[in-house]
Enzyme design. Structure first.
Site, PDB file in Angstrom:
ATOM      1  N   MET A 185       0.623  -1.795  -0.337  1.00  0.00           N
ATOM      2  CA  MET A 185      -0.173  -0.077   0.146  1.00  0.00           C
ATOM      3  C   MET A 185       0.627   1.357   0.378  1.00  0.00           C
ATOM      4  O   MET A 185       0.358   1.996   0.451  1.00  0.00           O
ATOM      5  CB  MET A 185      -1.066   0.186   0.998  1.00  0.00           C
ATOM      6  CG  MET A 185      -2.247  -1.464   1.051  1.00  0.00           C
ATOM      7  SD  MET A 185      -3.025  -1.426  -0.450  1.00  0.00           S
ATOM      8  CE  MET A 185      -4.008  -0.109  -0.212  1.00  0.00           C
TER       9      MET A 185
ATOM     10  N   HIS B 158      -3.713  -4.842 -10.414  1.00  0.00           N
ATOM     11  CA  HIS B 158      -4.338  -3.422  -9.434  1.00  0.00           C
ATOM     12  C   HIS B 158      -5.612  -4.247  -9.709  1.00  0.00           C
ATOM     13  O   HIS B 158      -5.664  -5.221 -10.892  1.00  0.00           O
ATOM     14  CB  HIS B 158      -4.074  -2.443  -9.983  1.00  0.00           C
ATOM     15  CG  HIS B 158      -4.935  -1.491  -9.671  1.00  0.00           C
ATOM     16  ND1 HIS B 158      -4.763  -0.896  -9.094  1.00  0.00           N
ATOM     17  CD2 HIS B 158      -6.414  -0.817 -10.666  1.00  0.00           C
ATOM     18  CE1 HIS B 158      -5.829   0.377  -8.178  1.00  0.00           C
ATOM     19  NE2 HIS B 158      -7.135  -0.174  -9.259  1.00  0.00           N
TER      20      HIS B 158
END
Ligand code: GRF
Length: 234
Positions: free
Chosen positions: A119, A138
């Site tokens: 992240m 993603h």
């Protein structure tokens, strides 16, 4: 002579694209995996390594969150795994941390880096240490819905199909050259959780496949585009 000329053209041409993996038939690429969460994509990658469908071994797992599930999953598999301090920023590694993360990966002999639910944004020094060798997954069809909770963004927008993208990492957020994509239909009764669960099923197939294409050199990067390498072509 003609053959030598062709070989020269071949190697010069390759120099313009991403460096070929140059793996011996049986040599396994050393992969580093970075995560912040539960690590289901790491699990799929590690499974593919064991199954031999991905010619790699996970040499090191690093996490920026001390109790991230990915660390426990790695330890259970006997794969070296460590928490490393991400430094003073919330959304990226600071300069000191970036150097420490690069060193840990280099000390482990890592050649390619796979982000699996990591992240934080990686910037200059990290990307320069592994040029065109940092890969991300993603949970949307980029360039739609970059950033956080892409499955929720897709539901809120009302698209009928979303999906998964594997891409190389550049300095932007989810903007690097796309290696592969797969679609996932949105159902009328989907919730964010049910849609993300179906997206993850696709991720677990697509990520190891895309990594294998990259590390084996069957896919090459050419500017913004990636292409199938044509055997024998420059
Ligand atoms: C995945 O949906 C991935 O696409 C995104 O973060 C999630 C990580 O899941 N980048 P996991 O930790 O691999 O289970």
């Amino acid at each position: 002579m003609v053959r030598r000329f062709r070989l020269l053209c071949l190697s010069l041409g390759r120099g313009l694209l991403t460096r070929p993996a140059r793996v011996g038939e049986n040599r396994k690429i050393r992969l580093g995996v970075l995560g912040s969460g539960k690590g289901s994509n790491f699990g799929a990658i590690a499974d593919a390594c064991v199954a031999g469908t991905l010619s790699a071994e996970v040499a090191l797992v690093l996490a920026d969150v001390p109790d991230a599930g990915i660390l426990q999953r790695a330890t259970e598999r006997g794969i070296p795994a460590r928490h490393l301090d991400p430094g003073r920023y919330r959304t990226r590694l600071d300069e000191t941390a970036e150097a420490a993360w690069v060193k840990a990966l280099q000390d482990a002999g890592v050649e390619w880096v796979a982000l699996a639910g990591f992240m934080r944004i990686l910037k200059g020094a990290f990307l320069r240490a592994f040029p065109l060798r940092v890969v991300n997954i993603h949970p949307s069809l980029l360039p739609s819905f970059p950033g956080l909770e892409a499955w929720r963004q897709a539901l809120d927008y009302g698209v009928k199909h979303t999906g998964v993208t594997v891409h190389l990492v550049d300095q932007g957020v989810d903007t690097g050259p796309i290696v592969n994509q797969a679609t996932v239909p949105v159902r009328d009764d989907d919730t964010p959780a049910s849609l993300h669960a179906r997206i993850q099923e696709v991720e677990h197939r697509l990520y190891p496949e895309a990594l294998q294409a990259l590390v084996s050199g069957t896919v090459r990067v050419d500017g913004r585009r990636t292409r199938q390498a044509v055997p024998g072509a420059a």
